[in-house]
Each structure stands twice: as C-alpha cells, then as structure tokens.
Write a protein that holds these residues in place. Sequence first.
Motif, short mmCIF file in Angstrom:
data_model
loop_
_atom_site.label_atom_id
_atom_site.label_comp_id
_atom_site.label_asym_id
_atom_site.label_seq_id
_atom_site.Cartn_x
_atom_site.Cartn_y
_atom_site.Cartn_z
N HIS A 16 1.08 -1.14 0.06
CA HIS A 16 0.04 0.12 0.06
C HIS A 16 1.16 1.02 0.03
N HIS A 35 -6.25 -0.08 6.11
CA HIS A 35 -6.28 0.80 7.22
C HIS A 35 -7.06 -0.09 8.42
N HIS A 57 -9.60 1.23 0.70
CA HIS A 57 -9.53 1.89 1.98
C HIS A 57 -10.96 1.71 2.66
N HIS A 67 1.24 5.23 -1.73
CA HIS A 67 0.94 6.49 -2.72
C HIS A 67 2.12 7.06 -3.28
N LYS A 117 -0.30 3.50 -5.85
CA LYS A 117 -1.76 3.97 -6.22
C LYS A 117 -1.77 5.42 -7.16
N ASP A 152 1.85 3.05 3.52
CA ASP A 152 0.82 4.11 3.22
C ASP A 152 1.69 5.28 2.68
ZN LIG Z 1 -3.77 4.86 1.12
#
Ligand SMILES: [Zn+2]
Length: 425
Positions: A78, A274, A251, A80, A147, A331
């Motif tokens: 996960h 999450h 998410h 970004h 992502k 994350d």
């Molecule tokens: Zn995220």
Amino acid sequence: MAGGVRRGADQGDVARLQTDDPSGPQAPVVASWEGRILAVGPRDDVERELEGGGYPLARFARLDARGGAVTPGLIDPHTHLLFAGTREGELILRQQGASYLDILSAGGGILSTVAATRAATEDDLLAHGRRWADEMVAHGVTTIEAKSGYGLDLETEVRLVEVAYRLGLEGPLDIVPTWLGAHAVPPEFRGRPGGVEAYVRSVIDDQLPGIAAHGRARFADVFCESGVFSADQSRRVLQAALGFGLFPRLHADELAPSGGAELAAEIGAASADHLATPSAAGIAAMAEAAESGNPVVATLLPVTTWFLMKDHHAPARAFIDAGVPVAIGTDFNPGTSPTASLPLAMSFACINLGLSPDEALAAVTINAARALLLEDEIGSLESGKAADLVIWRVPTTTQIPYWPGADLARTVIKRGKVVHDGPDR
Ligand SMILES: [Zn+2]
C-alpha cells in the motif's frame, strides 16, 4: 519459509533455517538461476540437488551473508508513491487540534496534493518516483503497489498509472499500479448539490473506461469512508471496475466504521486496508472469507495512525484471532505517512498493533504478496519463486523491528541480481 499465506495461529510461522556453524555443511543457502530460486536448505543438500539436476556448481557466483539474516525481499502492499508537493504545514495544524477531515474540508489535505500533481509533468513525477523507489529498495523492499489518486481526472490519473508502470519497467523495484480515482472528491465537484454523486458517476462513466483502455492498472481502489465515499458508492465503482478486469481493493474503515470491511468481504477484494475502526460484523465477514479459502487480506498501516497522532489503533490481534491474514504497508504519501521505510512500519506493527516480530515479517512478505495476488511469484524463499532477497546487517530477523528507523538492509537482490549493496556497519 514454506507454504502460502499466514493467518491465525500461523501468522508468525516463518519457517526459519538456522545454524551454529555458518561455514559448515548445514549452513542454509539459497541457490538461484536466471532470476529464480532453484533450491533452499542446508548447503550439502542444495549442492547435491543442483548436481543431480545437472547445474554446473562452479558457475554459481557465491554471496556470503556474513552472519546477516536473509529474508525474502520485502513487499509494500500500500503506497501512494507518486505525487507532487509536500504537506508539512498539516503537521502543525494537527498539533493545533485539526483533524484529517477538518483539513480536507478546508481545501487542504489531499486537495493541495491534487493541485500540485495536476501541475506536475511526467518527468517531474518520474524523478520523484525514482527518488523514493530507490529509498524503498535501500530499506529492503523489492515489490510495491503504487496508487494513482492525486489526479482525480482522467488525464492525470492515466499519467500517474503510466509513470508507476514505467518506473516498474525501469526497475529494480517491481511496481503494481492501482487506479484510485475515487480517492477524494475533486474541487470542481465540491460544494455543489449532488457533487459527490456526480463525481462517482464520472469516475464510473469517464475515468474507468479510459483507465481500462490505457491497460496498465491492475487493481481498482476506493476510499470508502464516512464523509468521503459511502459503501454503496464504493461498491458501484469497484463492481464496474471488475467488469473491466480491474481487481478490487479498498481503503476501509480508517477513521470511522463505514461498512468497508463488510464490502471487501462481499465483493471478494484482494485486500481491505487501514481498518483502524472496523465493525464487529466487518471482522466477522472477513473471517468468513478467510475460512472459505478466499481471504481478504487485512492490510494495516500503523505509521499512518501514529503520524495522525491518533491513539486508537487497528485491532490487529482481533483480525489474527479471527483467522484473517494480516499484511503491513507504509501507506507512503505526503499527508499522513511520509515514510518509505517498511522496516519502520514493522516496528510500529510490533509496538502499536501487538504483532510479534515474526508475525510482522510474514505481514511484509508472504501476506503482502497475497494482498497483491502475487503469492505464487514472490513473498517467500521457495524454489520456483523470484530470487528476491535481502541480506540484513543484523543476525536475526527479530532485530529488524527492534531498531526503528535504522538502515539495516545491507544487500538487496532482485531476480538474482544485486541491486543495492551498502557498506558493513
Ligand atoms: Zn492509502
């Protein structure tokens, strides 16, 4: 480490090979050929196996771990990875008491990153992505998910997915691109009646077909959260995406119980991420999916909870007790988790989520592989899998989460090639 996904009482079963005599015939070795693992086990057995298979032992380059622990390359399920701009000002706002949703509704948060990312060129994003991908590799990471979600319009979302894909081709980090068009409601849809619903329709009718035609995204993700996208809206986006061959992940229940865990189980998502505040029904639904042999991985992101200064953590032990496989990710993102260190996330998994170091190791290897539907290819040291390995500067894997923030990955090997080789310390 042999055999698939780890869950329940087996979450921490890392199938460790050890020896008291690292130069003796029983010393564990990993043999690889053309980027794949051929054999793992005591040296004598492996050499016999290779000779029996006709492999020329003399042609194998030998790399001595020099007493360091060896693990599969870590997998960050996960991130970004791609964005422009930074958001250090929000740290100060949070110190003054502002919440994530306060900052977002005041036009900050994700929206400031969206404005900067829309203005960024492909070259800007490539340079940014390379810088952080390099840092991930230096922390022992060999595969990540990346992502989109800071474009929120077709043109920028395609650019983000394309840059993630190209960085993966460039290597050495393998990158799995995920389309996250439903990350937030963009400014042009905000503040007008029915704006959220209008954006959901445009995600389904405009962005999704364009992303699918582009052909690079493997997964579709939605920010399913009270005050962002409802479970019903998330279901519609993910079902439509599935129709285009994009596998769902989401998410879920980060800030409030929002039906995300239940939805993940209902639609058979690869992962629900999450999960700081899942409902009891959500945990039960994910437990049932795991029991049926088609688990939704609970990908927990403990650095985010810490960085948002929250004292309520994801109920990791409840997921493990319910038999749900747990993975851990960074994350990595500019607002709520600006760290590229997966070993640091392992420390937080131990300190704040109550995972044992072995459970945390499974969470960033085989279970993270499963969260990306790559458990047959990576995530463990088994013959036939990609030869992705890390030689650590510490002698036991227990020491990886024990030294938070330290530079511990000495040598990183991707498909049989050394891609990072730091000094001894
Ligand atoms: Zn995220």
